[in-house]
Design a protein around this motif. Structure first.
Motif, short mmCIF file in Angstrom:
data_model
loop_
_atom_site.label_atom_id
_atom_site.label_comp_id
_atom_site.label_asym_id
_atom_site.label_seq_id
_atom_site.Cartn_x
_atom_site.Cartn_y
_atom_site.Cartn_z
N SER A 169 0.88 -1.05 0.20
CA SER A 169 -0.02 0.12 -0.04
C SER A 169 0.96 1.25 -0.08
O SER A 169 0.50 2.34 -0.40
CB SER A 169 -0.85 -0.08 1.20
N GLY A 170 2.08 1.11 0.39
CA GLY A 170 3.06 2.29 0.61
C GLY A 170 3.38 2.82 -0.87
O GLY A 170 4.08 3.78 -1.11
N MET A 171 3.09 2.05 -1.95
CA MET A 171 3.42 2.22 -3.41
C MET A 171 2.54 3.21 -3.95
O MET A 171 2.94 4.09 -4.93
CB MET A 171 3.77 1.04 -4.15
N SER A 182 -3.31 -0.15 -12.84
CA SER A 182 -3.47 1.40 -12.63
C SER A 182 -3.67 1.83 -11.13
O SER A 182 -3.28 2.95 -10.88
CB SER A 182 -4.48 1.79 -13.42
N SER A 183 -3.76 1.00 -10.38
CA SER A 183 -4.13 1.10 -8.74
C SER A 183 -2.65 1.37 -8.27
O SER A 183 -2.39 2.13 -7.02
CB SER A 183 -4.68 -0.11 -8.13
N GLU A 184 -1.60 1.29 -8.81
CA GLU A 184 -0.10 1.34 -8.21
C GLU A 184 0.10 0.51 -7.22
O GLU A 184 1.12 0.85 -6.57
CB GLU A 184 0.24 2.73 -8.06
N HIS A 185 -0.62 -0.40 -6.61
CA HIS A 185 -0.48 -1.08 -5.65
C HIS A 185 0.67 -2.12 -5.81
O HIS A 185 1.22 -2.88 -5.02
CB HIS A 185 -1.82 -1.94 -5.27
N SER A 186 0.78 -2.63 -7.01
CA SER A 186 1.90 -3.76 -7.49
C SER A 186 2.35 -3.54 -8.74
O SER A 186 1.88 -2.88 -9.50
CB SER A 186 1.24 -5.09 -7.40
N ILE A 187 3.62 -4.12 -8.57
CA ILE A 187 4.38 -4.11 -10.22
C ILE A 187 4.87 -5.31 -10.40
O ILE A 187 5.43 -5.88 -9.52
CB ILE A 187 5.23 -3.06 -10.37
#
Length: 816
Positions: A325-327, A355-360
């Motif tokens: 979540s810190g991403m 697009s949520s930026e929660h993971s890559i």
């Protein structure tokens, strides 16, 4: 100028080298006024042996000397076979000197117990140096004058040994100066090998001979580059995985780069760049079939109307997932991730981020996964410690499958077709990537699914002739035998008229099982089965699952309870099930529902039309009513072809037992006739219909008004017939009571108001059941749309031939 490159298989032995010489001669004739540059790989397999020798030497294993002796002998034999005796001396001496150098280097490695990247490059460079020198000598012996040029004098790189980067500015200058000044028409150059600015030997990576040829072609602005290998061009897919792969006659530079990066082995990935900038056409040609057209790689190619140009894959992929979540909304996470990987020389093959930026997620070479985890976890140590980011998660055993094609751009539906096709075959997609160029759609899947996925995609995008269906048949008795005969009879029809190639790839009976990926010959299936291995149901199912063939269908033509219990294992692997066996659908409701749910969840078919009415479209009709929104209020039916045959033929002149035996002999009964005579089989059938109508019903919920004396239902089948003879009076009384009132005996099943019952009834001439002859069945559906005059399905409800035809029809439904 023209540049020709010959791969390892093209120069694997003296015979192949003669083919190369012939192709070079033809090239000189074709362009007599131009200079020709020939780039040569090491003899097939030599590079691997040299690497192995260096590794053994570093490990202190003296067997490296034996390997080097074999390398030397192989090259000496090639010289002796290709060069006239009077001209051999100098060439043999040169080969011997180079082999001595290799041995000296390996001896040093052995003494030090260390093999550096620089030394490894020096060792493997000898493969190309030796082969190119022998080719040059062979051409000279044929009277074709040439100059052998050491590529280390032409190509300059950095000192990244093993996969050096080219200094194109200096390399282009060196190549132009040399070839423009040289008076010769033909030059022979070793591929793969280069040198850094200190003169140390470097290599351009495995497959670097292609790159050497492209670098030189680009430097001298050649008119063409020909890459001669052991296949007749780039193909729509890897022919080792897809037997129906086709040659691509034309392809663009960009498409070639995409396919080569994603596993197409015909051309080394960096090869395209040096020639693309100069718009130099590249031909992929076959040394062993030089007359074949091959593949022409050039700029914008629209000569192939297919939106997809090829399908490729990369194996041994690991997926790295950074989550937390810190991403979210914090800039720089991606940069730090890629920097940490780049600093450890870890190449990223695929990238995807929600697009949520929660993971890559990134895909990398599986061999570098642990190294990557150490690097990334170190970079994000603070975030991991504070719980803002999870430790890097690694998934191994993956592969990338990619669709490639310039014409994919702005063509809607290609992604949907791709994922729909593999999804229907149970291939789970772990990650997806598509660039804005729309030239490549990549999916990360399990490595075990690669062959199936590529075949499915090739079938959907390239094969307009037929769809391949792979059948595994359990049961080769009366019905099974008829089914196999029908499949054999209709094979050609199905392929010509329905574009279906139906193959039996697995077969089993109670004693034997046999498999054949090429399809079992239906002319001799009994012989093949007899020679098969001992039947083991667990192994049979596991083999079906592990083969993981596309469009697989399991066909159960048994009455075996154990076979019915494995359907869930098959459906969960997206293998469709066609069941003649009634056990599964008439077992506990929970198992029936589980099978139906699994079929939906895993995009498989669970079809069992022959469970009720043999070949009659009873279940299909009921399903159509339900799907169209109708509601079934009542079902009345005569569902036993056996009982109908028996009561149509029993009139007291022959014993009841004799008529039953006739029914069994003519193939109308279950293997155990008591299932029919007791009413159990009819109970199963009405329960299946009730369940398909949406009712939760089990066998104990059905009332059975049996007419059979209890004494007939114990003991063996032989005991059953003997006891029926003893009870002939009982059966005659039943018949006479109906006949005296002008009625007929019919064993009727009824479902209404959530309740079901079966039993023997006296029916008069006004009944729909009265004029039911032979082994016929009839089903009456009363619904909201058919409240008074029912929808009637009537016809032969027993017999091996019609039952087999019903199974056949379900197979075709599953195929589509």
């Amino acid at each position: 100028m023209q540049v020709l490159k010959f791969g390892g298989t093209s120069v694997a032995n003296a015979e192949n080298m003669n083919k190369v010489s012939s192709i070079v001669q033809q090239a000189l004739v074709r362009m007599p006024q131009s200079k020709t540059i020939v780039v040569v790989s090491a003899l097939g397999g030599v590079t691997d042996v040299l690497l192995q020798s260096g590794g053994l030497a570093a490990a202190g294993d003296e067997s490296y000397k034996e390997l080097l002796q074999k390398v030397e002998q192989r090259h000496l034999e090639a010289v002796k076979a290709l060069i006239p005796v009077t001209q051999q001396s100098s060439v043999l001496s040169w080969v011997k000197q180079r082999c001595n150098e290799i041995e000296d280097i390996c001896n040093g490695v052995f003494l030090l117990g260390e093999l550096s990247a620089r030394t490894k490059d020096r060792i493997v460079s000898f493969g190309e140096l030796l082969s190119s020198k022998i080719i040059a000598a062979r051409l000279n012996a044929l009277g074709i004058e040439n100059i052998w040029v050491d590529s280390r004098e032409l190509i300059r790189t950095d000192s990244h040994y093993g996969s050096a980067s080219v200094d194109f500015s200096l390399t282009n200058s060196l190549c132009n100066d040399f070839f423009s000044a040289a008076a010769a028409k033909l030059f022979i150059v070793p591929g793969f090998v280069a040198a850094d600015d200190k003169g140390n030997t470097t290599t351009l990576g495995r497959g670097g001979s292609d790159y050497t040829a492209a670098i030189i072609a680009g430097a001298v602005s050649a008119q063409s580059l020909e890459i001669w290998t052991d296949v007749s061009g780039m193909m729509t897919a890897d022919p080792r995985l897809v037997p129906n792969a086709r040659i691509l006659p034309h392809i663009s530079y960009q498409e070639a780069m995409e396919l080569s990066h994603f596993g197409a082995k015909v051309i080394y990935p960096p090869t395209i760049q040096p020639v693309m900038s100069k718009n130099i056409p590249v031909w992929i040609k076959n040394t062993f079939a030089p007359e074949d057209h091959g593949t022409l790689i050039e700029n914008d190619v629209h000569k192939n109307g297919n939106n997809i140009r090829g399908i490729s894959s990369i194996s041994k992929i690991a997926l790295l997932s950074l989550e937390g979540s810190g991403m979210v909304g914090i800039p720089g996470f991606s940069r730090r991730l890629f920097e940490s990987l780049a600093n450890d020389f870890i190449n990223v093959i695929l990238i995807t981020q929600g697009s949520s930026e929660h993971s890559i997620c990134v895909g990398i070479d599986e061999a570098l996964a642990e190294k990557a985890k150490l690097a990334v976890d170190k970079t994000f140590a603070h975030e991991i410690e504070t719980g803002r980011v999870e430790p890097l998660r690694i998934e191994k055993g993956l592969a990338i499958v990619a669709l490639v094609g310039d014409n994919m751009k702005s063509h809607p539906g290609i992604s949907g077709k791709m994922f729909g096709a593999i999804g229907r075959n149970g291939v789970n997609v772990r990650a997806i990537a598509q660039g804005s160029s729309e030239r490549n759609i990549s999916a990360v899947i399990a490595a075990t699914d690669v062959k199936k996925a590529i075949n499915v995609l090739h079938e959907d995008f390239f094969e307009t002739t037929y769809k391949q269906i792979n059948l595994f048949v359990a049961g080769t008795g009366n019905v099974g035998g008829k089914l196999l005969a029908q499949l054999k009879q209709q094979q050609q029809y199905l392929q010509q008229n329905m574009r279906l190639q139906v193959r039996i790839v697995g077969m089993a009976n109670s004693k034997k099982m046999v498999f054949s990926d090429e399809g079992i010959d239906l002319d001799n299936w009994r012989d093949h089965l007899q020679k098969g291995e001992t039947m083991d149901l667990g192994n049979f199912v596991e083999t079906i699952r592990s083969k993981n063939l596309r469009n697989s269908v399991f066909v159960d033509v048994t009455a075996n309870e154990l076979v019915a219990q494995v359907y869930d294992q098959l459906l969960a692997k997206s293998i469709s099930v066609v069941a003649c066996n009634k056990v599964a659908c008439s077992s506990a409701f929970a198992y029936y529902k589980k099978l139906k749910d699994l079929a939906r969840e895993y995009n498989a078919f669970f079809l069992f039309e022959t469970n009720v009415g043999a070949g009659l479209p009873v279940i299909g009709t009921l399903n159509d009513l339900m799907r169209s929104g109708d509601v079934v209020t009542r079902i009345e039916a005569v569902l036993s072809g056996t009982l109908n045959f028996v009561f149509n033929n029993y009139d007291g002149t022959r014993s009841f037992a004799q008529v039953v035996k006739q029914a069994q002999d003519e193939g109308y009964t279950e293997p155990d006739p008591r299932l029919d005579l007791s009413g159990t089989d009819v109970m199963r059938k009405i329960m299946i219909l009730a369940r398909e109508a949406g009712e939760r019903l089990d066998m104990e919920d059905i009332t059975n008004n049996t007419f059979m004396p209890a004494s007939c239902m114990v003991g063996s089948v032989d005991d059953f017939y003997k006891e029926m003879e003893k009870q002939e009076k009982h059966f005659k009384e039943i018949y006479q009571k109906a006949a005296e009132s002008g009625k007929k005996l019919k064993f009727v099943a009824k479902f209404e108001g959530g309740k079901a019952a079966v039993g023997l009834q006296h029916v008069d001439s006004q009944s729909d059941f009265y004029h039911l002859y032979g082994k016929d069945n009839v089903v009456l559906f009363y619904t909201n749309r058919y409240p008074d005059q029912p929808l009637v399905v009537k016809g032969a409800g027993a017999g091996a031939e019609v039952t087999a035809s019903g199974v056949f029809a379900d197979i075709i439904r599953a195929a589509h």
